[in-house]
Every structure is written in structure tokens, then in C-alpha cells.
Write a protein that holds these residues in place. Structure first.
Motif, mmCIF file in Angstrom:
data_model
loop_
_atom_site.group_PDB
_atom_site.id
_atom_site.type_symbol
_atom_site.label_atom_id
_atom_site.label_comp_id
_atom_site.label_asym_id
_atom_site.label_seq_id
_atom_site.Cartn_x
_atom_site.Cartn_y
_atom_site.Cartn_z
ATOM 1 N N ILE A 166 -32.492 20.675 45.356
ATOM 2 C CA ILE A 166 -31.296 20.052 45.913
ATOM 3 C C ILE A 166 -30.194 20.203 44.863
ATOM 4 C CG2 ILE A 166 -30.255 17.958 46.851
ATOM 5 C CD1 ILE A 166 -33.043 17.020 47.616
ATOM 6 N N LEU A 167 -29.132 20.893 45.261
ATOM 7 C CA LEU A 167 -28.082 21.284 44.335
ATOM 8 C C LEU A 167 -26.767 20.598 44.683
ATOM 9 C CD1 LEU A 167 -28.723 25.148 44.396
ATOM 10 C CD2 LEU A 167 -29.839 23.452 42.933
ATOM 11 N N ALA A 168 -25.982 20.287 43.664
ATOM 12 C CA ALA A 168 -24.637 19.745 43.852
ATOM 13 C C ALA A 168 -23.647 20.660 43.159
ATOM 14 C CB ALA A 168 -24.538 18.331 43.280
ATOM 15 N N GLY A 169 -22.498 20.838 43.776
ATOM 16 C CA GLY A 169 -21.496 21.692 43.172
ATOM 17 C C GLY A 169 -20.156 21.571 43.859
ATOM 18 N N ARG A 170 -19.289 22.552 43.601
ATOM 19 C CA ARG A 170 -17.947 22.544 44.186
ATOM 20 C C ARG A 170 -17.602 23.930 44.716
ATOM 21 N NH1 ARG A 170 -13.176 21.080 40.936
ATOM 22 N NH2 ARG A 170 -14.155 22.382 39.333
ATOM 23 N N LEU A 171 -17.001 23.965 45.898
ATOM 24 C CA LEU A 171 -16.482 25.190 46.473
ATOM 25 C C LEU A 171 -14.984 25.047 46.685
ATOM 26 C CD1 LEU A 171 -19.172 25.968 49.227
ATOM 27 C CD2 LEU A 171 -19.064 26.872 46.883
ATOM 28 N N GLN A 172 -14.275 26.145 46.537
ATOM 29 C CA GLN A 172 -12.849 26.151 46.820
ATOM 30 C C GLN A 172 -12.671 26.514 48.291
ATOM 31 O OE1 GLN A 172 -10.253 25.346 44.705
ATOM 32 N NE2 GLN A 172 -8.934 25.502 46.498
ATOM 33 N N LEU A 173 -12.520 25.493 49.131
ATOM 34 C CA LEU A 173 -12.294 25.707 50.553
ATOM 35 C C LEU A 173 -10.793 25.714 50.836
ATOM 36 C CD1 LEU A 173 -15.109 23.427 52.040
ATOM 37 C CD2 LEU A 173 -15.221 25.850 51.381
ATOM 38 N N GLU A 174 -10.421 25.963 52.073
ATOM 39 C CA GLU A 174 -9.005 26.059 52.421
ATOM 40 C C GLU A 174 -8.251 24.787 52.067
ATOM 41 O OE1 GLU A 174 -6.185 26.999 56.330
ATOM 42 O OE2 GLU A 174 -8.367 27.196 56.446
ATOM 43 N N ALA A 175 -8.888 23.625 52.248
ATOM 44 C CA ALA A 175 -8.226 22.356 51.970
ATOM 45 C C ALA A 175 -8.124 22.049 50.484
ATOM 46 C CB ALA A 175 -8.975 21.220 52.667
ATOM 47 N N GLY A 176 -8.984 22.662 49.665
ATOM 48 C CA GLY A 176 -8.980 22.401 48.232
ATOM 49 C C GLY A 176 -10.393 22.339 47.687
ATOM 50 N N PRO A 177 -10.542 21.981 46.402
ATOM 51 C CA PRO A 177 -11.878 21.893 45.794
ATOM 52 C C PRO A 177 -12.711 20.820 46.478
ATOM 53 C CG PRO A 177 -10.209 20.977 44.325
ATOM 54 C CD PRO A 177 -9.472 21.626 45.444
ATOM 55 N N THR A 178 -13.935 21.210 46.877
ATOM 56 C CA THR A 178 -14.741 20.345 47.731
ATOM 57 C C THR A 178 -16.157 20.186 47.178
ATOM 58 O OG1 THR A 178 -13.488 21.068 49.674
ATOM 59 C CG2 THR A 178 -15.650 20.056 50.066
ATOM 60 N N PRO A 179 -16.609 18.944 46.947
ATOM 61 C CA PRO A 179 -17.999 18.740 46.515
ATOM 62 C C PRO A 179 -18.970 19.054 47.648
ATOM 63 C CG PRO A 179 -16.916 16.627 46.876
ATOM 64 C CD PRO A 179 -15.859 17.676 47.025
ATOM 65 N N VAL A 180 -20.047 19.743 47.316
ATOM 66 C CA VAL A 180 -21.034 20.128 48.319
ATOM 67 C C VAL A 180 -22.435 19.820 47.808
ATOM 68 C CG1 VAL A 180 -19.592 21.973 49.283
ATOM 69 C CG2 VAL A 180 -21.239 22.509 47.456
ATOM 70 N N LEU A 181 -23.353 19.662 48.762
ATOM 71 C CA LEU A 181 -24.781 19.602 48.479
ATOM 72 C C LEU A 181 -25.445 20.797 49.136
ATOM 73 C CD1 LEU A 181 -25.843 15.854 48.954
ATOM 74 C CD2 LEU A 181 -25.830 17.158 46.816
ATOM 75 N N VAL A 182 -26.396 21.388 48.429
ATOM 76 C CA VAL A 182 -27.195 22.498 48.967
ATOM 77 C C VAL A 182 -28.628 22.008 49.078
ATOM 78 C CG1 VAL A 182 -27.983 24.866 48.621
ATOM 79 C CG2 VAL A 182 -25.684 24.186 47.851
ATOM 80 N N ARG A 183 -29.143 21.989 50.313
ATOM 81 C CA ARG A 183 -30.530 21.551 50.517
ATOM 82 C C ARG A 183 -31.048 22.174 51.807
ATOM 83 N NH1 ARG A 183 -28.334 15.427 51.281
ATOM 84 N NH2 ARG A 183 -27.404 15.716 53.341
ATOM 85 N N GLY A 184 -32.317 22.524 51.779
ATOM 86 C CA GLY A 184 -32.950 23.081 52.963
ATOM 87 C C GLY A 184 -32.309 24.348 53.477
ATOM 88 N N GLY A 185 -31.744 25.149 52.586
ATOM 89 C CA GLY A 185 -31.132 26.410 53.004
ATOM 90 C C GLY A 185 -29.760 26.260 53.619
ATOM 91 N N GLU A 186 -29.164 25.038 53.560
ATOM 92 C CA GLU A 186 -27.864 24.780 54.165
ATOM 93 C C GLU A 186 -26.910 24.197 53.124
ATOM 94 O OE1 GLU A 186 -29.467 25.860 57.958
ATOM 95 O OE2 GLU A 186 -27.407 25.692 57.220
ATOM 96 N N VAL A 187 -25.615 24.401 53.350
ATOM 97 C CA VAL A 187 -24.576 23.889 52.462
ATOM 98 C C VAL A 187 -23.783 22.822 53.212
ATOM 99 C CG1 VAL A 187 -22.597 24.461 51.011
ATOM 100 C CG2 VAL A 187 -24.430 26.144 51.344
ATOM 101 N N PHE A 188 -23.621 21.630 52.614
ATOM 102 C CA PHE A 188 -22.965 20.505 53.276
ATOM 103 C C PHE A 188 -21.739 20.058 52.483
ATOM 104 C CE2 PHE A 188 -27.416 20.418 54.449
ATOM 105 C CZ PHE A 188 -27.377 20.194 55.828
ATOM 106 N N ASP A 189 -20.636 19.859 53.172
ATOM 107 C CA ASP A 189 -19.425 19.266 52.614
ATOM 108 C C ASP A 189 -19.615 17.757 52.594
ATOM 109 O OD1 ASP A 189 -16.940 18.107 52.223
ATOM 110 O OD2 ASP A 189 -15.899 19.286 53.745
#
Length: 372
Positions: A10-33
Motif C-alpha cells: 500500500i503506497l502513498a504519494g503525489r501526482l500532478q493532476l489537472e487541478a494541482g498536486p494530489t495525494p494518492v493511495l496505491v492499493r490492489g492495483g488501483e490508484v485513488f485520489d
């Protein structure tokens, strides 16, 4: 760039989405905002169980990886930390202690390093590896070295009771996977420092681990330890990522203690450098370093803690006896099987993209998105 056991991670990180820097969780093969629950990674890690925070599905990990590859380096996958203070522990391995003494005695001159290294290894190398910092045995070794005129401020933090803890980088200034890392344009002796990095919440509790490159200027620090800030804190001089592996799903501090960190540097001149840092050889336990970093401080947004490195590059790159130093265009790859891979390309701090997105910019962005 992802852990070999991704299905269990289970991973935590940040992606640069259109709205801005967004915290995400990666678990079970899926990425969640998870920004509606936690506007920043700092907020996320203050949950008692950040791995279970709900979020909106964005895409699969395969699609995320494809987007990272297709985007400009460092533009989509950001450093996984945001408001945390970036702290680091130095001289936590015996080999790195010896190398810091070499820098000090060579006064930052790489030409003198080889001879000093041989002398120090013969006289103190084995002794310093065998002692527990702060122990009675360590104090006896200190007394013996003082008698021989061999003592150093670096040996004090290597085997004395107090660890070296310093501020590596400003809040929000770290670069992530794929971003360019910078060494000062006036440095002639420098190297990567591949490290495991703990991520702590506002109470000083470690919530997970990631990888980091504590880029170091050996010539600056060697001239004087008072130049540590110039040796360590420059534009693009701190890389962290790719994600924080949370302490969940069978991953714990014991995995940090047993981690093996691999380093590969490949240059445009066809030079290749390989190294390995085994966390089991660390002189102070990660929990002890965390305790000393917390000390009598308060970190309301949490902090990161680089745990130090065993790796000390002595392989000659150009002239015999001059050892290793970076060249522009070097690709640095740092890997630990259960944490992931951090990869960056070397440039100068002057040429690296300027750091412009600071705390004010983040607060304005989050306010505009209705996340504050």
C-alpha cells in the motif's frame, strides 16, 4: 519503479493532476485520489490508519506507469512528501564515517584522498565497525584515538552518544522520480548518497518508508563542516520517491532494518558505477535515529528522516586516485526490492528547473479547489 510485491503493498504519494498536486493511495492495483479526505500527504499520514483512507479511483497502476513514462520527467509523478520538514541523519555507517574523516583531512582535495583512506582504514577501520555508538567500548576507542591525534568531529557523531541530525532541504523543494537532480556548478568532487527514508507523522511516529538521494558535495563539506548547508541544500539537491510504502500489509520497520539498497550510476561517457548499502550494517537503529531527530522538537506537519548510507564511491572515473565525481547527464538509479526504484538524471543546481511552487502556492491551490 514499483515494489516487486506490489500486490501486497500500500503506497502513498503525489501526482500532478489537472487541478494541482494530489495525494494518492496505491492499493490492489488501483490508484485513488484521497484529496477529499486528506488535502496533503502530511494530512494523510496523521490518520491512525492511512492505508485505509477512502478515495476516488483514478486509474490502474499500469495506466499510471504509462502516464509517468509518457510525461515530461518529474512532471506527473511528484515527490511523495509535501509539508514535512526534510531531515537527515549523517555518518550512521562506519564506512561513511571513515569517508567523512578523509574529506576533512584532505580539506576537500580529491587528489589526497586515496593515501589518507589507506592510512585510516589500516589504523581505525576495523575498530570503528565493531563498536556500538555511545557504549563504554566506543568511549575507550575515542580515548585511544585522541591519544594518537586521530580524533575527528565525524568520529564523534559516528560512535558518540549523539547522532548527527541536520535539515536537508526546504519544505516542498524535493524532486521525485524522473526529476533532474542538481550539484552545484562550482563543485568538483561530489556523489550520490542512496538512502532509505522514514516518513513520520506529527507525533514523530514512522508511518512508512521510501528512497532518497542525499546528493553530497564532498569538496565543500571537506573544506569545513560549517559548509554543510552549502554541501547539502541546493536547488534540486534532494530526491525522494517514488512512493512511500506504508507500514501495512506485511511491511514493517523490520523490513527497513533488513533492506538492501542498490545503486547504479551510468554516464554519457559509458562509465558505470555500482554499489550496495545494507541497512543491517547501520550503527544506530532506525527507531533510535527517529527518536533523536524528534528530540525536543515539534513537527506539526511531520518530517522525513534520511537514515544515512553505507555507500562511499571510491572507484576512479578519470585519473587514477581521484575517485568518483558526477558529470552532467549521469543517470542515478536507487532501488530496494520492497520499496521501489528512484531514478534521476544529474545536472547542475544552476541549470535544474527552478523551485517555484512553495507553501503559499500550495495553500492558494488547495483553497481554490475547496480542500481547505
Amino acid at each position: 519503479m514499483l515494489p516487486v510485491d506490489l500486490d501486497d503493498a500500500i503506497l502513498a504519494g503525489r501526482l500532478q493532476l489537472e487541478a494541482g498536486p494530489t495525494p494518492v493511495l496505491v492499493r490492489g492495483g488501483e490508484v485513488f485520489d484521497v484529496s477529499r479526505s486528506a488535502a496533503t500527504v502530511s494530512d494523510l499520514l496523521d490518520f491512525s490508519d492511512p492505508a485505509s483512507v477512502d478515495g476516488e479511483r483514478l486509474f490502474s497502476t499500469d495506466e499510471m506507469t504509462a502516464r509517468v513514462v509518457a510525461s515530461e520527467p518529474g512532471a506527473f509523478l511528484l515527490s511523495p512528501v509535501d509539508l514535512q520538514v526534510v531531515k537527515a541523519a549523517g555518518v550512521t555507517f562506519a564506512v561513511s564515517a571513515v569517508e567523512r574523516v578523509i574529506e576533512e583531512r584532505a580539506r576537500g582535495d580529491s587528489d589526497k584522498a586515496a593515501g589518507i583512506r589507506a592510512m585510516l582504514e589500516e589504523r581505525i577501520g576495523g575498530g570503528i565497525r565493531a563498536v556500538v555508538p555511545g557504549s563504554d567500548e566506543a568511549m575507550r576507542l575515542k580515548a585511544a584515538l585522541l591519544e594518537e591525534g586521530m580524533w575527528s568531529q565525524y568520529l564523534e557523531v559516528a560512535i558518540g552518544p549523539d547522532a548527527e541530525i541536520f535539515t536537508k532541504s526546504s519544505v516542498l523543494s524535493t524532486v521525485g522520480w524522473g526529476g533532474e537532480i542538481g550539484v552545484r556548478s562550482d563543485s568538483t568532487w561530489n556523489n550520490p548518497e542512496p538512502e532509505v527514508v522514514l516518513i513520520a507523522d506529527s507525533q514523530g511516529r514512522a508511518k512508512g518508508a521510501t528512497l532518497g538521494n542525499d546528493v553530497n558535495l564532498r569538496d565543500f563539506e571537506g573544506r569545513s563542516a560549517l559548509l554543510l548547508s552549502k554541501a547539502k541544500d541546493n536547488n534540486a539537491s534532494c530526491a525522494i520517491g517514488p512512493f512511500i510504502r506504508l507500514f501495512a500489509g506485511g511491511f514493517s520497520m523490520d523490513d527497513v532494518r533488513g533492506a538492501e539498497v542498490e545503486l547504479v550510476v551510468e554516464g554519457r561517457d559509458n562509465f558505470r558505477l555500482e554499489g550496495r548499502s545494507e541497512m543491517r550494517q547501520i550503527s544506530r537503529d532506525p527507531e533510535e535515529l527517529l527518536r533523536q531527530a524528534m528530540s525536543e522538537h515539534h513537527f506539526p506537519d511531520g518530517f522525513t528522516l534520511f537514515l544515512g548510507t553505507l555507500f562511499a564511491p571510491v572507484q576512479d572515473r578519470d585519473e587514477p586516485g581521484r575517485g568518483f565525481t558526477h558529470k552532467e547527464g549521469d543517470v542515478v538509479r536507487i532501488a530496494a526490492s520492497r520499496i521501489g526504484v528512484l531514478q534521476n538524471k544529474v545536472t547542475t543546481s544552476k541549470a535544474a528547473p527552478p523551485w517555484t511552487f512553495g507553501v503559499r502556492a500550495l495553500m492558494r491551490n488547495l483553497a481554490a479547489r475547496g480542500l481547505l
